[in-house]
Motif scaffolding. Structure first.
Motif, PDB file in Angstrom:
ATOM      1  N   ILE A 110       0.849  -1.193   0.000  1.00 34.85           N
ATOM      2  CA  ILE A 110       0.000   0.000   0.000  1.00 34.85           C
ATOM      3  C   ILE A 110       0.885   1.243   0.000  1.00 34.85           C
ATOM      4  N   ILE A 111       0.482   2.191  -0.857  1.00 37.40           N
ATOM      5  CA  ILE A 111       1.166   3.485  -0.942  1.00 37.40           C
ATOM      6  C   ILE A 111       0.093   4.538  -0.664  1.00 37.40           C
ATOM      7  N   ILE A 112       0.035   4.956   0.581  1.00 37.97           N
ATOM      8  CA  ILE A 112      -1.005   5.905   0.986  1.00 37.97           C
ATOM      9  C   ILE A 112      -0.356   6.964   1.869  1.00 37.97           C
ATOM     10  N   GLN A 113      -0.650   8.212   1.562  1.00 34.84           N
ATOM     11  CA  GLN A 113      -0.146   9.305   2.390  1.00 34.84           C
ATOM     12  C   GLN A 113      -0.856   9.309   3.737  1.00 34.84           C
ATOM     13  N   ASN A 114      -0.527  10.285   4.560  1.00 35.28           N
ATOM     14  CA  ASN A 114      -1.128  10.430   5.878  1.00 35.28           C
ATOM     15  C   ASN A 114      -2.628  10.700   5.720  1.00 35.28           C
ATOM     16  N   HIS A 115      -3.406   9.647   5.898  1.00 38.05           N
ATOM     17  CA  HIS A 115      -4.855   9.733   5.699  1.00 38.05           C
ATOM     18  C   HIS A 115      -5.504   8.552   6.425  1.00 38.05           C
ATOM     19  N   PRO A 116      -6.710   8.702   6.943  1.00 35.62           N
ATOM     20  CA  PRO A 116      -7.377   7.576   7.611  1.00 35.62           C
ATOM     21  C   PRO A 116      -7.518   6.338   6.720  1.00 35.62           C
ATOM     22  N   SER A 117      -7.557   6.531   5.407  1.00 33.52           N
ATOM     23  CA  SER A 117      -7.666   5.375   4.510  1.00 33.52           C
ATOM     24  C   SER A 117      -6.473   4.437   4.656  1.00 33.52           C
ATOM     25  N   PHE A 118      -5.329   4.967   5.091  1.00 36.06           N
ATOM     26  CA  PHE A 118      -4.167   4.114   5.354  1.00 36.06           C
ATOM     27  C   PHE A 118      -4.519   3.079   6.418  1.00 36.06           C
ATOM     28  N   VAL A 119      -5.159   3.538   7.487  1.00 36.54           N
ATOM     29  CA  VAL A 119      -5.495   2.661   8.613  1.00 36.54           C
ATOM     30  C   VAL A 119      -6.561   1.652   8.205  1.00 36.54           C
ATOM     31  N   TRP A 120      -7.652   2.095   7.575  1.00 41.14           N
ATOM     32  CA  TRP A 120      -8.706   1.133   7.256  1.00 41.14           C
ATOM     33  C   TRP A 120      -8.289   0.187   6.137  1.00 41.14           C
ATOM     34  N   THR A 121      -7.395   0.610   5.267  1.00 40.70           N
ATOM     35  CA  THR A 121      -6.887  -0.316   4.246  1.00 40.70           C
ATOM     36  C   THR A 121      -6.059  -1.407   4.905  1.00 40.70           C
ATOM     37  N   PHE A 122      -5.171  -1.012   5.808  1.00 38.74           N
ATOM     38  CA  PHE A 122      -4.362  -1.985   6.539  1.00 38.74           C
ATOM     39  C   PHE A 122      -5.251  -2.962   7.302  1.00 38.74           C
ATOM     40  N   LEU A 123      -6.220  -2.433   8.042  1.00 43.93           N
ATOM     41  CA  LEU A 123      -7.095  -3.298   8.843  1.00 43.93           C
ATOM     42  C   LEU A 123      -7.937  -4.211   7.959  1.00 43.93           C
ATOM     43  N   GLY A 124      -8.419  -3.696   6.834  1.00 46.12           N
ATOM     44  CA  GLY A 124      -9.213  -4.518   5.922  1.00 46.12           C
ATOM     45  C   GLY A 124      -8.412  -5.680   5.359  1.00 46.12           C
ATOM     46  N   LEU A 125      -7.168  -5.428   5.000  1.00 43.00           N
ATOM     47  CA  LEU A 125      -6.315  -6.505   4.482  1.00 43.00           C
ATOM     48  C   LEU A 125      -6.006  -7.519   5.579  1.00 43.00           C
ATOM     49  N   GLN A 126      -5.860  -7.038   6.807  1.00 44.24           N
ATOM     50  CA  GLN A 126      -5.620  -7.935   7.934  1.00 44.24           C
ATOM     51  C   GLN A 126      -6.831  -8.832   8.201  1.00 44.24           C
ATOM     52  N   LYS A 127      -8.034  -8.310   7.965  1.00 42.11           N
ATOM     53  CA  LYS A 127      -9.253  -9.086   8.200  1.00 42.11           C
ATOM     54  C   LYS A 127      -9.289 -10.363   7.363  1.00 42.11           C
ATOM     55  N   VAL A 128      -8.683 -10.343   6.178  1.00 43.85           N
ATOM     56  CA  VAL A 128      -8.699 -11.534   5.323  1.00 43.85           C
ATOM     57  C   VAL A 128      -7.348 -12.251   5.330  1.00 43.85           C
ATOM     58  N   GLY A 129      -6.500 -11.898   6.310  1.00 45.87           N
ATOM     59  CA  GLY A 129      -5.251 -12.627   6.506  1.00 45.87           C
ATOM     60  C   GLY A 129      -4.127 -12.293   5.541  1.00 45.87           C
ATOM     61  N   LEU A 130      -4.158 -11.094   4.983  1.00 43.97           N
ATOM     62  CA  LEU A 130      -3.108 -10.693   4.050  1.00 43.97           C
ATOM     63  C   LEU A 130      -2.018  -9.900   4.766  1.00 43.97           C
ATOM     64  N   GLY A 131      -0.786 -10.097   4.311  1.00 43.04           N
ATOM     65  CA  GLY A 131       0.325  -9.295   4.804  1.00 43.04           C
ATOM     66  C   GLY A 131       0.317  -7.958   4.094  1.00 43.04           C
ATOM     67  N   VAL A 132       0.865  -6.947   4.736  1.00 48.07           N
ATOM     68  CA  VAL A 132       0.869  -5.609   4.148  1.00 48.07           C
ATOM     69  C   VAL A 132       2.292  -5.079   4.112  1.00 48.07           C
ATOM     70  N   ALA A 133       2.704  -4.613   2.935  1.00 48.82           N
ATOM     71  CA  ALA A 133       3.994  -3.946   2.788  1.00 48.82           C
ATOM     72  C   ALA A 133       3.727  -2.456   2.670  1.00 48.82           C
ATOM     73  N   PHE A 134       4.245  -1.692   3.606  1.00 49.11           N
ATOM     74  CA  PHE A 134       4.059  -0.242   3.577  1.00 49.11           C
ATOM     75  C   PHE A 134       5.143   0.362   2.689  1.00 49.11           C
ATOM     76  N   ILE A 135       4.739   0.974   1.595  1.00 49.08           N
ATOM     77  CA  ILE A 135       5.683   1.556   0.648  1.00 49.08           C
ATOM     78  C   ILE A 135       5.696   3.073   0.842  1.00 49.08           C
ATOM     79  N   ASN A 136       6.872   3.639   0.977  1.00 48.63           N
ATOM     80  CA  ASN A 136       7.023   5.075   1.146  1.00 48.63           C
ATOM     81  C   ASN A 136       6.586   5.784  -0.130  1.00 48.63           C
ATOM     82  N   TYR A 137       5.649   6.711  -0.001  1.00 48.86           N
ATOM     83  CA  TYR A 137       5.107   7.376  -1.183  1.00 48.86           C
ATOM     84  C   TYR A 137       6.095   8.352  -1.823  1.00 48.86           C
ATOM     85  N   HIS A 138       7.247   8.566  -1.201  1.00 50.97           N
ATOM     86  CA  HIS A 138       8.280   9.406  -1.812  1.00 50.97           C
ATOM     87  C   HIS A 138       9.152   8.619  -2.789  1.00 50.97           C
TER      88      HIS A 138
END
Length: 164
Positions: A110-138
């Motif tokens: 996921i490449i998301i700037q400082n925004h609440p969507s960052f949190v709900w995207t992470f949590l949504g992916l966790q709900k279905v057992g997916l790993g999340v790689a946080f990519i720096n948007y710079h």
């Protein structure tokens, strides 16, 4: 008249006091670093217990949603987001990820700037057992490509906002 041993002890005490004063002058943040390390150790001990019993972030989040759904979870740009709202958004992300038929344990970047969507995207992916790689948007061009390859992400989610 003080004995030699007493003079040595007094001298050592003075040197120790001078050393502390010098450290506090040269490194005024050291006290805060030590306090942070103490707190970090306590948090680490709590996290170790959760890891031992296989209690995950998503479970803790869902417990909190059930316990206090109307409580504010995030305040962003003068708007309050409740646990209930964040959970609803996370469910939408989870449903999409489920429809895309990702396998449990796969990684999504996921490449998301400082925004609440960052949190709900992470949590949504966790709900279905997916790993999340946080990519720096710079990141751009080769560094961005390298980061995505190393993460072995099956997909990349890019969030709202303009990127520099």
């Amino acid at each position: 008249m003080p004995r030699t041993r007493d003079k040595v002890l007094l001298g050592l005490g003075g040197v120790a006091g001078l050393s502390v004063a010098a450290w506090q002058t040269m490194f005024p943040w050291l006290k805060y670093d030590l306090d942070f390390m103490r707190v970090g150790k306590k948090i680490g001990q709590h996290m170790s217990k959760d890891i031992e019993i296989k209690r995950y972030i998503i479970e803790m989040f869902e417990e909190t949603v059930a316990r206090c759904p109307k409580k504010t979870m995030i305040i962003f740009e003068d708007r309050e987001y409740t646990y209930e709202f964040m959970n609803e958004q996370a469910k939408k992300v989870a449903n999409i990820a489920y429809e895309w038929k990702f396998k449990v344990g796969e990684t999504i970047a996921i490449i998301i700037q400082n925004h609440p969507s960052f949190v709900w995207t992470f949590l949504g992916l966790q709900k279905v057992g997916l790993g999340v790689a946080f990519i720096n948007y710079h990141n751009r061009s080769k560094p961005l490509l390298h980061t995505i390859k190393v993460s072995k992400a099956k997909a990349v989610i890019v969030g709202p906002g303009s990127f520099p």
